[in-house]
Scaffold this motif. Structure first.
Motif, PDB file in Angstrom:
ATOM      1  N   ARG A  48       5.138  26.700  88.463  1.00 20.53           N
ATOM      2  CA  ARG A  48       3.943  26.467  89.280  1.00 20.53           C
ATOM      3  C   ARG A  48       2.730  27.202  88.720  1.00 20.53           C
ATOM      4  O   ARG A  48       1.613  27.003  89.193  1.00 20.53           O
ATOM      5  CB  ARG A  48       4.198  26.945  90.727  1.00 20.53           C
ATOM      6  N   SER A 199       9.366  19.038  92.893  1.00 19.74           N
ATOM      7  CA  SER A 199       9.413  20.402  92.367  1.00 19.74           C
ATOM      8  C   SER A 199       9.558  20.452  90.851  1.00 19.74           C
ATOM      9  O   SER A 199       9.319  21.483  90.236  1.00 19.74           O
ATOM     10  CB  SER A 199      10.570  21.175  93.013  1.00 19.74           C
ATOM     11  N   GLN A 219      -0.080  17.626  94.624  1.00 16.46           N
ATOM     12  CA  GLN A 219       1.096  18.465  94.829  1.00 16.46           C
ATOM     13  C   GLN A 219       1.467  18.495  96.305  1.00 16.46           C
ATOM     14  O   GLN A 219       0.840  17.847  97.130  1.00 16.46           O
ATOM     15  CB  GLN A 219       0.828  19.881  94.303  1.00 16.46           C
ATOM     16  N   GLY A 220       2.527  19.231  96.606  1.00 13.11           N
ATOM     17  CA  GLY A 220       2.938  19.393  97.996  1.00 13.11           C
ATOM     18  C   GLY A 220       3.291  18.082  98.676  1.00 13.11           C
ATOM     19  O   GLY A 220       3.931  17.205  98.100  1.00 13.11           O
ATOM     20  N   ARG A 221       2.901  17.953  99.940  1.00 11.85           N
ATOM     21  CA  ARG A 221       3.261  16.777 100.744  1.00 11.85           C
ATOM     22  C   ARG A 221       2.697  15.491 100.162  1.00 11.85           C
ATOM     23  O   ARG A 221       3.328  14.436 100.224  1.00 11.85           O
ATOM     24  CB  ARG A 221       2.756  16.950 102.183  1.00 11.85           C
ATOM     25  N   ARG A 222       1.496  15.568  99.597  1.00  7.91           N
ATOM     26  CA  ARG A 222       0.863  14.381  99.010  1.00  7.91           C
ATOM     27  C   ARG A 222       1.704  13.838  97.855  1.00  7.91           C
ATOM     28  O   ARG A 222       1.936  12.635  97.747  1.00  7.91           O
ATOM     29  CB  ARG A 222      -0.543  14.764  98.537  1.00  7.91           C
ATOM     30  N   THR A 224       4.975  14.387  97.281  1.00  6.93           N
ATOM     31  CA  THR A 224       6.247  13.889  97.805  1.00  6.93           C
ATOM     32  C   THR A 224       6.076  12.497  98.402  1.00  6.93           C
ATOM     33  O   THR A 224       6.908  11.602  98.187  1.00  6.93           O
ATOM     34  CB  THR A 224       6.797  14.860  98.872  1.00  6.93           C
ATOM     35  N   SER A 242      -6.676  15.768 100.392  1.00  9.51           N
ATOM     36  CA  SER A 242      -5.730  16.378 101.309  1.00  9.51           C
ATOM     37  C   SER A 242      -5.765  17.873 101.088  1.00  9.51           C
ATOM     38  O   SER A 242      -6.106  18.336 100.015  1.00  9.51           O
ATOM     39  CB  SER A 242      -4.322  15.823 101.047  1.00  9.51           C
ATOM     40  N   GLU A 244      -3.368  19.502 100.550  1.00  8.56           N
ATOM     41  CA  GLU A 244      -2.337  19.783  99.562  1.00  8.56           C
ATOM     42  C   GLU A 244      -2.856  19.532  98.143  1.00  8.56           C
ATOM     43  O   GLU A 244      -2.200  19.851  97.177  1.00  8.56           O
ATOM     44  CB  GLU A 244      -1.101  18.909  99.814  1.00  8.56           C
ATOM     45  N   ASP A 245      -3.998  18.892  98.027  1.00  8.16           N
ATOM     46  CA  ASP A 245      -4.573  18.609  96.725  1.00  8.16           C
ATOM     47  C   ASP A 245      -5.490  19.744  96.325  1.00  8.16           C
ATOM     48  O   ASP A 245      -6.152  20.349  97.166  1.00  8.16           O
ATOM     49  CB  ASP A 245      -5.390  17.312  96.739  1.00  8.16           C
ATOM     50  N   GLU A 246      -5.576  19.987  95.033  1.00  2.00           N
ATOM     51  CA  GLU A 246      -6.333  21.143  94.606  1.00  2.00           C
ATOM     52  C   GLU A 246      -7.006  20.844  93.271  1.00  2.00           C
ATOM     53  O   GLU A 246      -6.366  20.456  92.321  1.00  2.00           O
ATOM     54  CB  GLU A 246      -5.343  22.315  94.441  1.00  2.00           C
TER      55      GLU A 246
END
Length: 249
Positions: A48, A199, A219-222, A224, A242, A244-246
């Motif tokens: 990560r 992951s 990443q994260g929920r987006r 998945t 989102s 979860e986005d960065e």
């Protein structure tokens, strides 16, 4: 009296190339491909913090495989060049082609003049105003540069991954379908079928409709949700931001 040891230049270059290829092949692959909204970048990467995919400038992304310290040096060099050029001239004067050429010159010099070549293979991608304006460049350890069309795979068993991707690639695919194509190609690296979960993946896009800086991590929920959607063969997920986005700084 012993004779001095002589190695023909051709043999030296071949040995260096073999050394670099073996080093790169030990790592997992990455793919860069067009989709309906821009350019998608996907790497098989469980870390990560040690990124294989990064932002170079407003419209330009960077994907790399091989030895992390070596391609991280290249990334930083590219960021500095882009920042200085954009400041001195205009932000629109910074291009993927310029950065690809600088990387090619640097890697070519290292390959020809150093005893140990850098074990890296990199991709510079620039999203254009239209799909026809998109640019994807692959730069290899010896400074060779290739203007790729549509998609490219680097590292690991890139030829095998590229063959898998070719069968599934569509330049106008929605993001979930493009991600599914990339993931399935990476999952069959070395001819072995693996299950790649969120992951295992590092994912980012250069989003054509996004204002100013086009680079966005997924990443994260987006991520998945997009993976599940791609498996189900559903329509593209909404393109909004989102939490979860960065964006990469």
């Amino acid at each position: 009296m012993s004779m001095p040891f002589y190695v023909a230049p051709e043999q030296q270059m071949k040995d260096k190339a073999d050394y670099a290829r073996k080093g790169i092949a030990r790592g997992r692959s990455a793919v860069v491909l067009q989709y309906e909204g821009g350019i998608l970048m996907v790497a098989d990467n469980m870390s990560r913090t040690l990124h294989k995919i990064s932002e170079l400038y407003d419209r330009i992304g960077f994907a790399a495989v091989g030895r992390y310290p070596e391609f991280e040096n290249l990334r930083l060099m590219g960021v500095r060049f882009a920042d200085v050029r954009g400041y001195q001239y205009d932000r629109r004067d910074v291009s993927g082609r310029q950065l690809a050429n600088i990387y090619a010159q640097t890697l070519g010099t290292v390959f020809s003049e150093s005893l140990k070549p850098w074990e890296v293979e990199i991709v510079v991608a620039e999203v254009g105003d239209t799909a026809d304006d998109d640019e994807i460049y692959r730069i290899t350890f010896d400074g060779s540069i290739v203007d790729e069309q549509g998609f490219v795979a680097v590292g690991g068993s890139s030829e095998h991954v590229s063959t898998q991707l070719k069968d599934r690639f569509a330049a106008d695919a929605p993001l979930s379908a493009a991600l599914n194509a990339a993931t399935r190609a990476l999952a069959r690296e070395n001819g072995e079928e693996r299950e790649l979960e969120a992951s295992n993946l590092e994912v980012a896009i250069l989003e054509r409709s996004r204002q100013h800086r086009k680079f966005r991590r997924i990443q994260g929920r987006r991520l998945t949700a997009l993976i599940e959607e791609g498996k189900a063969g559903g329509a593209a997920a909404p393109g909004g931001d989102s939490t979860e986005d960065e964006a990469d700084e």
